[in-house]
Structure formats: C-alpha cells, structure tokens
Write a protein that holds these residues in place. Structure first.
Motif, PDB file in Angstrom:
ATOM      1  N   UNK A  41       0.817  -1.208   0.000  1.00 15.71           N
ATOM      2  CA  UNK A  41       0.000   0.000   0.000  1.00 15.71           C
ATOM      3  C   UNK A  41       0.857   1.267   0.000  1.00 15.71           C
ATOM      4  N   UNK A  42       2.107   1.154   0.469  1.00 17.99           N
ATOM      5  CA  UNK A  42       2.993   2.314   0.545  1.00 17.99           C
ATOM      6  C   UNK A  42       4.239   2.157  -0.317  1.00 17.99           C
ATOM      7  N   UNK A  43       4.276   1.124  -1.153  1.00 21.42           N
ATOM      8  CA  UNK A  43       5.379   0.941  -2.096  1.00 21.42           C
ATOM      9  C   UNK A  43       5.002   1.571  -3.432  1.00 21.42           C
ATOM     10  N   UNK A  44       5.931   2.298  -4.030  1.00 21.15           N
ATOM     11  CA  UNK A  44       5.592   3.012  -5.253  1.00 21.15           C
ATOM     12  C   UNK A  44       6.838   3.319  -6.077  1.00 21.15           C
ATOM     13  N   UNK A  45       6.573   3.714  -7.325  1.00 25.23           N
ATOM     14  CA  UNK A  45       7.575   4.337  -8.186  1.00 25.23           C
ATOM     15  C   UNK A  45       7.117   5.774  -8.424  1.00 25.23           C
ATOM     16  N   UNK A  46       8.011   6.727  -8.174  1.00 22.20           N
ATOM     17  CA  UNK A  46       7.646   8.129  -8.301  1.00 22.20           C
ATOM     18  C   UNK A  46       8.503   8.864  -9.307  1.00 22.20           C
ATOM     19  N   UNK A  47       7.875   9.771 -10.026  1.00 20.56           N
ATOM     20  CA  UNK A  47       8.566  10.639 -10.983  1.00 20.56           C
ATOM     21  C   UNK A  47       8.173  12.078 -10.685  1.00 20.56           C
ATOM     22  N   UNK A  48       9.161  12.966 -10.611  1.00 19.43           N
ATOM     23  CA  UNK A  48       8.886  14.366 -10.312  1.00 19.43           C
ATOM     24  C   UNK A  48       9.689  15.260 -11.248  1.00 19.43           C
ATOM     25  N   UNK A  49       9.029  16.291 -11.782  1.00 19.76           N
ATOM     26  CA  UNK A  49       9.711  17.305 -12.587  1.00 19.76           C
ATOM     27  C   UNK A  49       9.343  18.671 -12.021  1.00 19.76           C
ATOM     28  N   UNK A  50      10.234  19.628 -12.192  1.00 20.13           N
ATOM     29  CA  UNK A  50       9.938  20.946 -11.648  1.00 20.13           C
ATOM     30  C   UNK A  50      10.805  22.020 -12.247  1.00 20.13           C
ATOM     31  N   UNK A  51      10.403  23.244 -12.004  1.00 21.05           N
ATOM     32  CA  UNK A  51      11.181  24.407 -12.395  1.00 21.05           C
ATOM     33  C   UNK A  51      11.112  25.418 -11.253  1.00 21.05           C
ATOM     34  N   UNK A  52      12.255  26.001 -10.911  1.00 16.97           N
ATOM     35  CA  UNK A  52      12.344  26.935  -9.789  1.00 16.97           C
ATOM     36  C   UNK A  52      13.202  28.122 -10.195  1.00 16.97           C
ATOM     37  N   UNK A  53      13.003  29.231  -9.507  1.00 16.24           N
ATOM     38  CA  UNK A  53      13.809  30.421  -9.762  1.00 16.24           C
ATOM     39  C   UNK A  53      14.096  31.122  -8.449  1.00 16.24           C
ATOM     40  N   UNK A  54      15.175  31.886  -8.451  1.00 16.34           N
ATOM     41  CA  UNK A  54      15.543  32.656  -7.275  1.00 16.34           C
ATOM     42  C   UNK A  54      16.038  34.025  -7.668  1.00 16.34           C
ATOM     43  N   UNK A  55      15.701  35.017  -6.850  1.00 17.24           N
ATOM     44  CA  UNK A  55      16.146  36.384  -7.102  1.00 17.24           C
ATOM     45  C   UNK A  55      16.677  36.980  -5.803  1.00 17.24           C
ATOM     46  N   UNK A  56      17.886  37.486  -5.868  1.00 17.03           N
ATOM     47  CA  UNK A  56      18.525  38.074  -4.695  1.00 17.03           C
ATOM     48  C   UNK A  56      18.208  39.573  -4.650  1.00 17.03           C
ATOM     49  N   UNK A  57      17.356  39.957  -3.718  1.00 23.44           N
ATOM     50  CA  UNK A  57      16.988  41.368  -3.564  1.00 23.44           C
ATOM     51  C   UNK A  57      18.189  42.181  -3.098  1.00 23.44           C
ATOM     52  N   UNK A  58      18.909  41.635  -2.128  1.00 23.30           N
ATOM     53  CA  UNK A  58      20.145  42.223  -1.625  1.00 23.30           C
ATOM     54  C   UNK A  58      21.008  41.076  -1.112  1.00 23.30           C
ATOM     55  N   UNK A  59      22.238  41.327  -0.683  1.00 23.41           N
ATOM     56  CA  UNK A  59      23.113  40.213  -0.271  1.00 23.41           C
ATOM     57  C   UNK A  59      22.558  39.342   0.851  1.00 23.41           C
ATOM     58  N   UNK A  60      21.562  39.821   1.592  1.00 24.70           N
ATOM     59  CA  UNK A  60      21.011  39.052   2.709  1.00 24.70           C
ATOM     60  C   UNK A  60      19.644  38.432   2.423  1.00 24.70           C
ATOM     61  N   UNK A  61      18.989  38.774   1.324  1.00 28.32           N
ATOM     62  CA  UNK A  61      17.600  38.368   1.107  1.00 28.32           C
ATOM     63  C   UNK A  61      17.396  37.748  -0.265  1.00 28.32           C
ATOM     64  N   UNK A  62      16.787  36.561  -0.288  1.00 28.90           N
ATOM     65  CA  UNK A  62      16.507  35.840  -1.521  1.00 28.90           C
ATOM     66  C   UNK A  62      15.030  35.504  -1.602  1.00 28.90           C
ATOM     67  N   UNK A  63      14.419  35.722  -2.777  1.00 32.29           N
ATOM     68  CA  UNK A  63      13.051  35.311  -3.054  1.00 32.29           C
ATOM     69  C   UNK A  63      13.071  34.100  -3.977  1.00 32.29           C
ATOM     70  N   UNK A  64      12.118  33.162  -3.780  1.00 32.98           N
ATOM     71  CA  UNK A  64      12.055  31.942  -4.577  1.00 32.98           C
ATOM     72  C   UNK A  64      10.643  31.708  -5.089  1.00 32.98           C
ATOM     73  N   UNK A  65      10.545  31.145  -6.278  1.00 25.72           N
ATOM     74  CA  UNK A  65       9.273  30.776  -6.887  1.00 25.72           C
ATOM     75  C   UNK A  65       9.471  29.458  -7.617  1.00 25.72           C
ATOM     76  N   UNK A  66       8.491  28.545  -7.505  1.00 26.62           N
ATOM     77  CA  UNK A  66       8.670  27.255  -8.158  1.00 26.62           C
ATOM     78  C   UNK A  66       7.380  26.536  -8.474  1.00 26.62           C
ATOM     79  N   UNK A  67       7.505  25.521  -9.332  1.00 23.89           N
ATOM     80  CA  UNK A  67       6.393  24.647  -9.681  1.00 23.89           C
ATOM     81  C   UNK A  67       6.947  23.236  -9.848  1.00 23.89           C
ATOM     82  N   UNK A  68       6.226  22.236  -9.316  1.00 23.09           N
ATOM     83  CA  UNK A  68       6.634  20.846  -9.486  1.00 23.09           C
ATOM     84  C   UNK A  68       5.420  19.962  -9.743  1.00 23.09           C
TER      85      UNK A  68
END
Length: 259
Positions: A168-195
C-alpha cells in the motif's frame, strides 16, 4: 522486520556521522554542512475532497546534512553527502518518521551561465506506523541557468523507487519541476517554483496519484551563515480513483545554518 529496519537506520546514521570526519580530510576541496529546524502546517493533511472534512496538522522537522566535494577537473566537481531528518506531528503521530540517506553525484559547469548536476540517492525511512517503513533509492538530474548575478532558474527531474513493508505504501515516483531565485540584496533571496509529481503504487488496484505544487518563499540571513526561511505551497492533488481530487495549503517557517 521492524528490528532489521531500525538496525539499518542506525547503521545509516553512523555512516552519516562518520562521513563528517572523512569529509574534513585533505582529500576534499570543500565541506558541505547544513542544519535546520522548521515548523510546517498543512490544512488538508488527510487529503479530504470536501472542505467540511478537511483536517490540519502542525509538524516539526529537524534536519542535518554533512558531506564534501572535490574538484575532478577545472569545471567538474564530485560530491558525497549524508542526510538525516526527523518528523514530529502534533496530531497524526503515526506519520512521525526518521529518514536517513546518502547521495553521490557530479556537478559540471557548462559555461558562464549553464551548469548541470546528476546524483544517485539511497534512503531508509522509519515510521511510527510500521507498514510505511521502507528503503528507497533513485536519482536526480538538474540544469541551472545563472541568468544574472542576482537571478537564476533551475529545472529538475527525480526518480524514486520506494519499497515499503506494505504494498500500500510501495511506489515508483517521478517528479519534474522548475524553480527560480532572485537576490533582492546580499542578505535576502526570493524563490518561486512549480513541481509535478506522479506515483504508481504496487497494491492490487494499481493506485496512481498526481500532484501539482506551486511554491513561493523567502530567505533572510540574520547572522553570518544563519537564515530565516518562510514559504507557502499550494497543492492540487488527484488520483485514478473518481472523486478523490483535493487541495492542500502548506505554510512553513524555519531557521537553517549553511556552512
């Protein structure tokens, strides 16, 4: 079976800890060391198609990674990493788990903008609910484009074969995704993604699931190498069984240390 699983898990944890000693040797160009704690709340953790029957839960994840990398050529690096994580749920404590694993791979710079990474992985998963206990293996492939100094995009694929004590908990899994990151300043990063994740289970009904996840997040360095992270995921889940589609909101906050 359970005692063997715990023994294997303990052995894997020992390997992870010993790896930290090995990776500090002169044979390695650099050290990988990460640790963190995060709190996560899911508002439909039971996967109810009906809003009226949704149940939420909060859980804590403690995690650590240790490893090393070495330079094979001017543009190629080899790496080896051990990972361990502990999941503690407030209500659904049968989902409490300890997961430990090893991954090894190659990172390649393909120019000033493009880089690629491929890795093989193995995991041991020990749950409070025994039928979920499993061994898993698989691999990942990633491409990354450093568009500007502050902005990057990454695409990835992951395969996982999970062999649990119960089909019931054994499986084969496939995952694809795309992600991006933007550094607002040297201390702060924003991220956006889809999988997009699909799993085919090994039970008699050939149960299949699919999940679309949109994610946003931010990380802020509060002191050197220590980061506060917040995130939100919106999941759309379905299966090959009629009327089982449901939505899930996931909220995350945490603190990480990255060497």
């Amino acid at each position: 079976m359970q005692s063997n699983r715990v023994l294997n898990l303990a052995m894997c944890m020992v390997v992870v800890l010993l790896s930290g000693l090995v990776f500090t040797s002169k044979a390695w160009s650099g050290l990988i060391l990460d640790a963190g704690v995060k709190g996560i709340y899911e508002d439909n953790i039971n996967g109810s198609p009906s809003d009226a029957d949704k149940k939420g839960d909060f859980y804590t994840v403690l995690s650590a990674s240790v490893g090393g990398y070495t330079k094979a050529t001017d543009t190629t690096y080899l790496f080896l990493r051990g990972d361990a994580a502990n999941y503690l749920y407030s209500k659904y404590d049968d989902l409490n788990a300890t997961i430990a694993g090893i991954s090894a791979g190659v990172y390649k710079e393909l120019g000033d903008v493009l880089s690629a990474q491929i890795a093989l992985k193995g995991k041991i998963k020990d749950f409070k609910g025994g039928p979920r206990d499993s061994n898993a293996y698989g691999g990942t492939f990633e491409l990354k484009q450093q568009i500007t100094r502050k902005f990057w995009i990454k695409e990835g694929y992951e395969y996982e074969k999970n062999d649990a004590d119960s089909n019931l908990f054994s499986y084969k899994g496939h995952s694809v995704g795309i992600w991006s990151g933007y550094m607002i300043n040297p201390q702060t990063m924003l991220n956006l993604g889809y999988s997009y994740l699909t799993r085919k289970y090994e039970d008699a009904s050939n149960f299949r699931t699919k999940s679309h996840t949109v994610s946003v997040g931010a990380a802020r360095e509060i002191i050197k190498k220590v980061y506060v992270n917040i995130g939100y995921d919106r999941q759309f889940n379905d299966s090959n069984v009629p009327d089982t589609d449901y939505k899930n909101n996931i909220y995350t906050i945490g603190v990480t240390y990255s060497f």
